[in-house]
Motif scaffolding. Sequence first.
Motif, short mmCIF file in Angstrom:
data_model
loop_
_atom_site.label_atom_id
_atom_site.label_comp_id
_atom_site.label_asym_id
_atom_site.label_seq_id
_atom_site.Cartn_x
_atom_site.Cartn_y
_atom_site.Cartn_z
N GLN A 47 59.99 40.72 25.07
CA GLN A 47 60.58 41.14 23.81
C GLN A 47 59.66 42.05 23.00
OE1 GLN A 47 62.32 37.90 21.60
NE2 GLN A 47 63.97 37.72 23.09
N THR A 51 63.76 46.25 23.81
CA THR A 51 64.81 45.87 22.87
C THR A 51 66.16 46.30 23.46
OG1 THR A 51 63.30 46.20 21.02
CG2 THR A 51 65.64 45.99 20.50
N PHE A 174 63.77 51.86 21.06
CA PHE A 174 63.86 51.03 19.87
C PHE A 174 62.55 50.30 19.60
CE2 PHE A 174 68.58 50.70 20.90
CZ PHE A 174 68.95 51.54 19.86
N GLN A 175 62.27 50.07 18.30
CA GLN A 175 61.17 49.20 17.92
C GLN A 175 61.50 47.77 18.33
OE1 GLN A 175 58.23 49.74 16.60
NE2 GLN A 175 58.28 51.66 15.47
N THR A 176 60.49 46.92 18.38
CA THR A 176 60.68 45.52 18.77
C THR A 176 61.75 44.85 17.91
OG1 THR A 176 58.37 45.37 19.46
CG2 THR A 176 59.54 43.30 19.07
N GLY A 177 62.80 44.37 18.57
CA GLY A 177 63.82 43.59 17.90
C GLY A 177 64.71 44.34 16.92
N ARG A 178 64.66 45.67 16.90
CA ARG A 178 65.43 46.44 15.93
C ARG A 178 66.20 47.57 16.62
NH1 ARG A 178 62.23 47.17 10.32
NH2 ARG A 178 64.34 47.87 9.82
N HIS A 179 67.35 47.89 16.04
CA HIS A 179 68.14 49.01 16.53
C HIS A 179 68.20 50.14 15.51
CE1 HIS A 179 70.34 45.97 19.32
NE2 HIS A 179 69.33 46.54 19.95
N ASP A 180 67.38 50.04 14.47
CA ASP A 180 67.38 51.08 13.44
C ASP A 180 66.01 51.73 13.25
OD1 ASP A 180 66.14 48.87 12.38
OD2 ASP A 180 67.13 48.97 10.43
N ARG A 181 65.06 51.40 14.12
CA ARG A 181 63.73 52.00 14.08
C ARG A 181 63.33 52.36 15.51
NH1 ARG A 181 64.91 51.94 9.54
NH2 ARG A 181 63.74 51.24 7.69
N ARG A 183 60.27 54.07 18.47
CA ARG A 183 58.87 54.26 18.82
C ARG A 183 58.76 55.23 19.99
NH1 ARG A 183 57.56 48.16 21.16
NH2 ARG A 183 59.60 47.81 22.11
#
Length: 203
Positions: A47, A51, A174-181, A183
Amino acid sequence: MAHTRTHPLGTSPTEPRGHGLRLLSWDPDSDADAEAWLRGFLDPEFQRWNTPLKLWTDLAGARESLRARARDAADGRSVSFRVTDEESGETLGHMGVNEISRAMKVARVGYWVLPEARGRGVAVRSLLLASGWAFAELGVHRLELGHAVGHDASCRIAEKCGYPGEGTLREAMFQTGRHDRFRDVHLHARIATDPEPPVSAAR
């Protein structure tokens, strides 16, 4: 009830073997397969670096995820392998050949290893095995491997398996655990005509 699976060539799926491993299809109707898939998905290390589009946390979600993988395989979009120890049959992790484009002869590879199987070269061995299979069975010319910037272990695995780095893709994951940020991603690739990595890399 037995299930007949096909891979993108429309024939019975092969079961790649080598480097002490055997790659098998995941079975959505198998309790053991669903439980292993769930453990892999919920593993903190997985995780941290991945993501998926759907964030599920139970066996029902695991089964639906595996059914989606089976549909993708039947439609020729991807092939998902359960990585097992060739002798014991123990499930060690997952190896996917994804986003297959027969027109462009390209696909993307991805993998994870269960916590108890780490430190045994499973990722390197399964990537070498799946890469050879994809070139031979799918007829792809290029295999791509992307991982989040900072995931140094994946960099080392890619390089050992003949996937040199090609550059950085800005905000491509995607950033860890997010769909709005987002990397950055390191892109590696291997071409069918590249020299085969030495077998010693598998250990």
